[in-house]
Write an enzyme that holds these catalytic residues in place. Structure first.
Site, PDB file in Angstrom:
ATOM      1  N   HIS A   1      28.827  -7.672  13.530  1.00  0.00           N
ATOM      2  CA  HIS A   1      27.450  -8.146  13.628  1.00  0.00           C
ATOM      3  C   HIS A   1      26.943  -8.555  12.255  1.00  0.00           C
ATOM      4  O   HIS A   1      27.103  -7.823  11.276  1.00  0.00           O
ATOM      5  CB  HIS A   1      26.553  -7.050  14.194  1.00  0.00           C
ATOM      6  CG  HIS A   1      25.099  -7.404  14.188  1.00  0.00           C
ATOM      7  ND1 HIS A   1      24.129  -6.590  13.641  1.00  0.00           N
ATOM      8  CD2 HIS A   1      24.443  -8.500  14.649  1.00  0.00           C
ATOM      9  CE1 HIS A   1      22.946  -7.165  13.770  1.00  0.00           C
ATOM     10  NE2 HIS A   1      23.108  -8.322  14.377  1.00  0.00           N
ATOM     11  N   SER A   2      26.344  -9.738  12.158  1.00  0.00           N
ATOM     12  CA  SER A   2      25.728 -10.239  10.936  1.00  0.00           C
ATOM     13  C   SER A   2      26.779 -10.336   9.826  1.00  0.00           C
ATOM     14  O   SER A   2      27.786 -11.026   9.994  1.00  0.00           O
ATOM     15  CB  SER A   2      24.545  -9.335  10.548  1.00  0.00           C
ATOM     16  OG  SER A   2      23.748  -9.917   9.559  1.00  0.00           O
ATOM     17  N   THR A   3      26.590  -9.639   8.701  1.00  0.00           N
ATOM     18  CA  THR A   3      27.609  -9.651   7.657  1.00  0.00           C
ATOM     19  C   THR A   3      28.949  -9.186   8.212  1.00  0.00           C
ATOM     20  O   THR A   3      30.006  -9.683   7.820  1.00  0.00           O
ATOM     21  CB  THR A   3      27.180  -8.756   6.484  1.00  0.00           C
ATOM     22  OG1 THR A   3      25.980  -9.281   5.913  1.00  0.00           O
ATOM     23  CG2 THR A   3      28.250  -8.694   5.408  1.00  0.00           C
TER      24      THR A   3
ATOM     25  N   ALA B   1      28.403 -11.608  16.342  1.00  0.00           N
ATOM     26  CA  ALA B   1      26.980 -11.655  16.682  1.00  0.00           C
ATOM     27  C   ALA B   1      26.162 -11.781  15.410  1.00  0.00           C
ATOM     28  O   ALA B   1      26.552 -11.302  14.346  1.00  0.00           O
ATOM     29  CB  ALA B   1      26.576 -10.381  17.434  1.00  0.00           C
TER      30      ALA B   1
END
Length: 263
Positions: free
Chosen positions: A96-98, A124
């Protein structure tokens, strides 16, 4: 069967933690500022045949004494060595993200090693790697400015945002984590021969749905895009919905299901 007992600094809860006899391991890479524990509660809703394996990068929680990495290449390479050595049997990767860009580069690092690849990549909250990320300039911010950025992004408890001591403590980690994502420079390689599923939040100012759809260019296999109502942390806040989609996608642990369509 997913490995249960082996724990390493990268996998502090084991490879497939908490699920005896799991058919497939799900490695979970955290967002900026977070550690492996972020996925412990989140993953409780997964079915028993999926073994949860939260990843712990340096600089947080059980690895707080270590210097956090600020480049995705060395991070992915080091984690790939651990995954190749200790994750046994079918596994998938979620970021997720990074964590999404780290998950992607982990797959490419594993390919360079000639190691077994994951059966599926889930991403995501992060635009596709070939789309350049915006910079927040976190390195030069005051603590008050940092608090405002974190408040805008969401996902940080109010008690942290209101404590200058806590903000000062996490500032170096956040600088490193944001650098991993925002200073990342994509290098073109052959697309992954791994199915990819992307979760796109409808109200995420950092990763628009179209930018998540562009992940399709990074795979020669099946691709699915699922839209989640909410902001940058919709994938965490709508955990039951995400778990159901992950389980449906992984099916019996093969990760090759091709009839999962965007919602």
């Amino acid at each position: 069967m997913a490995t249960q007992s082996i724990k390493t600094p990268w996998l502090p809860f084991g490879a497939g933690a908490g699920t005896e006899g799991a058919d497939v391991t799900l490695l979970c890479l955290p967002h900026s500022g977070a550690g492996a524990s972020a996925y412990r509660a989140w993953g409780t809703g997964l079915p028993d045949w999926i073994g949860l394996a939260p990843v712990q990068p340096p600089g947080r929680e059980t690895r707080r004494a270590e210097t956090p990495m600020d480049e995705v290449g060395p991070l992915a390479a080091a984690l790939a060595e651990d995954v190749a050595a200790f994750v046994d049997g079918p596994y998938a990767v979620f970021g997720h993200s990074t964590g999404a860009i780290c998950a992607f580069e982990l797959c490419r690092a594993l390919r360079r090693l000639g190691a077994p690849l994951p059966v599926h990549l889930f991403v995501a909250g992060r635009r596709a790697p070939q789309i350049e990320e915006r910079s927040t300039g976190l390195r030069d911010m005051t603590l008050d400015e940092l608090a405002e950025v974190l408040r805008h992004h969401g996902g940080t408890p109010d008690w942290v945002l209101s404590s200058r001591e806590m903000l000062a403590m996490i500032h170096p980690l956040l600088i490193a984590d944001f650098a991993v994502s925002e200073e990342y420079r994509y290098t073109a390689e052959a697309p992954l021969d791994i199915p990819v599923t992307a979760f796109a939040a409808t109200e995420d100012p950092r990763a628009a749905v179209a930018q998540l759809a562009a992940w399709e260019d990074q795979t020669t296999g099946a691709f699915a895009l699922h839209e989640l109502a909410g902001d940058h942390f919709a994938v965490m806040e709508r955990a039951p919905e995400v778990h159901a989609l992950i389980a449906k996608t992984l099916d019996t642990g093969t990760g090759t299901r091709t009839n999962v369509m965007p919602t």
